[in-house]
Design a protein around this motif. Structure first.
Motif, short mmCIF file in Angstrom:
data_model
loop_
_atom_site.label_atom_id
_atom_site.label_comp_id
_atom_site.label_asym_id
_atom_site.label_seq_id
_atom_site.Cartn_x
_atom_site.Cartn_y
_atom_site.Cartn_z
N HIS A 247 34.34 -12.29 -29.42
CA HIS A 247 33.95 -13.31 -30.39
C HIS A 247 34.71 -14.60 -30.08
CE1 HIS A 247 37.57 -11.64 -32.40
NE2 HIS A 247 37.72 -12.86 -32.89
N TYR A 249 36.57 -17.67 -31.19
CA TYR A 249 37.27 -18.08 -32.40
C TYR A 249 37.83 -19.50 -32.31
CZ TYR A 249 41.78 -17.08 -30.10
OH TYR A 249 42.86 -17.08 -29.25
N GLU A 250 37.76 -20.08 -31.13
CA GLU A 250 38.19 -21.46 -30.89
C GLU A 250 37.33 -22.00 -29.77
OE1 GLU A 250 40.46 -24.76 -29.09
OE2 GLU A 250 40.02 -22.82 -28.17
N TYR A 254 38.13 -16.77 -26.47
CA TYR A 254 37.33 -15.62 -26.86
C TYR A 254 38.24 -14.39 -26.93
CZ TYR A 254 33.41 -18.58 -25.38
OH TYR A 254 32.50 -19.61 -25.23
N ASP A 257 38.07 -7.77 -31.00
CA ASP A 257 38.56 -7.65 -32.38
C ASP A 257 40.06 -7.36 -32.43
OD1 ASP A 257 36.07 -8.15 -33.36
OD2 ASP A 257 35.57 -6.05 -33.78
N GLU A 260 42.99 -12.14 -31.32
CA GLU A 260 43.12 -13.59 -31.30
C GLU A 260 44.58 -13.96 -31.07
OE1 GLU A 260 41.56 -15.03 -34.96
OE2 GLU A 260 39.50 -14.44 -34.53
N LYS A 265 47.00 -20.13 -32.63
CA LYS A 265 46.40 -20.42 -33.93
C LYS A 265 47.36 -21.19 -34.83
CE LYS A 265 43.84 -17.36 -36.06
NZ LYS A 265 43.34 -16.08 -36.63
N MET A 341 38.81 -24.52 -34.54
CA MET A 341 38.54 -23.13 -34.85
C MET A 341 37.06 -22.96 -35.23
SD MET A 341 41.54 -21.62 -34.55
CE MET A 341 41.36 -20.09 -35.46
N GLU A 343 35.77 -20.85 -37.22
CA GLU A 343 35.62 -20.64 -38.66
C GLU A 343 35.80 -21.93 -39.44
OE1 GLU A 343 38.60 -17.88 -39.87
OE2 GLU A 343 40.24 -19.31 -39.69
#
Length: 404
Positions: A247, A249-250, A254, A257, A260, A265, A341, A343
């Motif tokens: 996934h 995330y930034e 990648y 799960d 990260e 972060k 990010m 999200e």
């Protein structure tokens, strides 16, 4: 308890890559030993100001941390454990270039408490590695990766770089697919586009039309991919990695799960961190500062300056450009770093941190980007759309507040 990240800069390399603008250089073992003496003094002296923090991440960056004798890193890790409140599950990363760490060294790193390794592959094609000025081959990467697994590393990042000189879309896909074919694929992949930075040999070659001869190194210039090809590389990265359980995330990172990068972060989400070593940056309690980039000044301040009866901290002699971030600067950083990010940023966190609703400050910008389908709101999060991420620099710049 407030959390903290620690960055430790190791500025030494065996050879500087043609695209690199990081603070790094070649030094012999004697100078390296002096540097680590100074580094350990800085770390020890800085411990009292970090006593209220729990350290949740440590990151050895460079340069090439694995280019020095592993006992130097081992000693630093021992000191960090002694002087700081290190979380039981802290993420501790070391950057590694293939060919600079054998199996015995990797075992030492793992035994010292380092539990994450970031290996700089950049390309799975030897001819592309040569064009970058890298000193390793694909075979050396494969050996390094295998040895890292054997040494007990269960959290591995692989760095890849796209839009390289002479690189086609097929070449880039070959590098991606090679990494995905590794026995026990990496938990994390950083996939960046090459950026031509001023002051590098590549800038002399590609930033301006100059000779390909740089010092004593002559390389064969290959053209950079055009914008359409670079854009397609970007889309194919999302498709290929997304189809293999990674996934995004930034913008350029990648993970599978649970993997990260905790340390990075912190930067994007505005957490406190302290940097040790030459040129390292810190953000502590709303104050940003950098260590000196002058190697001699760094050594002299920490190894030659005598402590006064009042207990003067010699670390104050290496810290430069200290700046208190005012509310305007903090809000800007919250937005343009947080929007890296996938999200996005939390609307409620903005209110809690700054005591004002996000719409009070950025209503016009949010409306403009939303109307253009560059931004969207989902529950408590404000984030860039896929189109917005494609032109993220443009979108983020909108959140710089004009001085009245």
């Amino acid at each position: 308890m407030t959390s903290l990240g620690i960055y430790i800069h190791i500025p030494f390399c065996l050879q500087k890559c043609l695209y690199c603008d990081f603070l790094s250089f070649l030094e012999g073992r004697k100078q390296q030993a002096l540097y680590f003496d100074a580094l350990k003094k800085e770390i020890a002296e800085s411990a009292p100001e970090c006593s209220e923090y729990e350290v949740v991440s440590v990151f050895f960056g460079g340069g090439t941390p694995t280019s020095v004798a592993p006992n130097f890193i081992e000693d630093v890790m021992r000191l960090v454990r002694e002087k700081y409140r290190l979380a039981k599950n802290a993420e501790i990363t070391i950057e590694c270039n293939p060919g600079t760490a054998d199996f015995e060294a990797l075992k030492i790193y793992r035994k010292s408490g380092i539990n994450r390794i970031s290996i700089g592959l950049q390309s799975a094609k030897d001819e592309e590695l040569k064009r970058l000025g890298r000193i390793h081959t694909l075979v050396q990467f494969e050996e390094c990766y295998k040895n890292a697994r054997k040494a007990g590393f269960e959290n591995i990042n692989v760095d890849l770089m796209s839009a390289l000189p002479g690189q086609s879309l097929a070449d880039w896909e070959e590098s991606l697919n090679f990494v995905l074919s590794l026995d026990q694929k990496p938990e994390h992949i950083s996939a960046y586009s090459l950026i031509i930075e001023e002051g590098t040999p590549f800038y002399e070659m590609y930033g301006e039309e100059k000779s390909s001869e740089t010092g004593h190194l002559r390389v064969q210039i290959s053209p950079l991919p055009d914008e359409d090809t670079e854009r397609e590389m970007y889309y194919r990265t999302k498709m290929i990695l997304g189809g293999r359980d990674y996934h995004r995330y930034e913008i350029s990172n990648y993970a599978t799960d649970g993997y990260e990068c905790i340390h990075n972060k912190r930067y994007w989400q505005g957490g406190d961190y302290i940097g040790f070593g030459l040129g390292a940056a810190s953000l502590m309690k709303g104050i940003r500062y950098n260590n000196t980039r002058d190697f001699r000044k760094y050594l002299d301040a920490l190894l030659k300056t005598k402590q006064t009866d009042e207990g003067c901290m010699t670390t104050s002699l290496i810290r430069e450009d200290a700046r208190i971030l005012d509310m305007k600067s903090q809000m800007e950083e919250f937005m343009f770093l947080g929007l890296r990010m996938i999200e996005g940023v939390s609307i409620s966190n903005f209110k809690n941190r700054f005591g004002r609703n996000i719409e009070e400050i950025y209503a016009d910008v949010i409306k403009e980007l939303t109307d253009k389908d560059l931004m969207e709101k989902k529950d408590d999060m404000l984030r860039l759309t896929s189109r917005g991420i494609d032109i993220s620099n443009y979108c983020m710049a909108k959140f710089l507040i004009d001085d009245e």
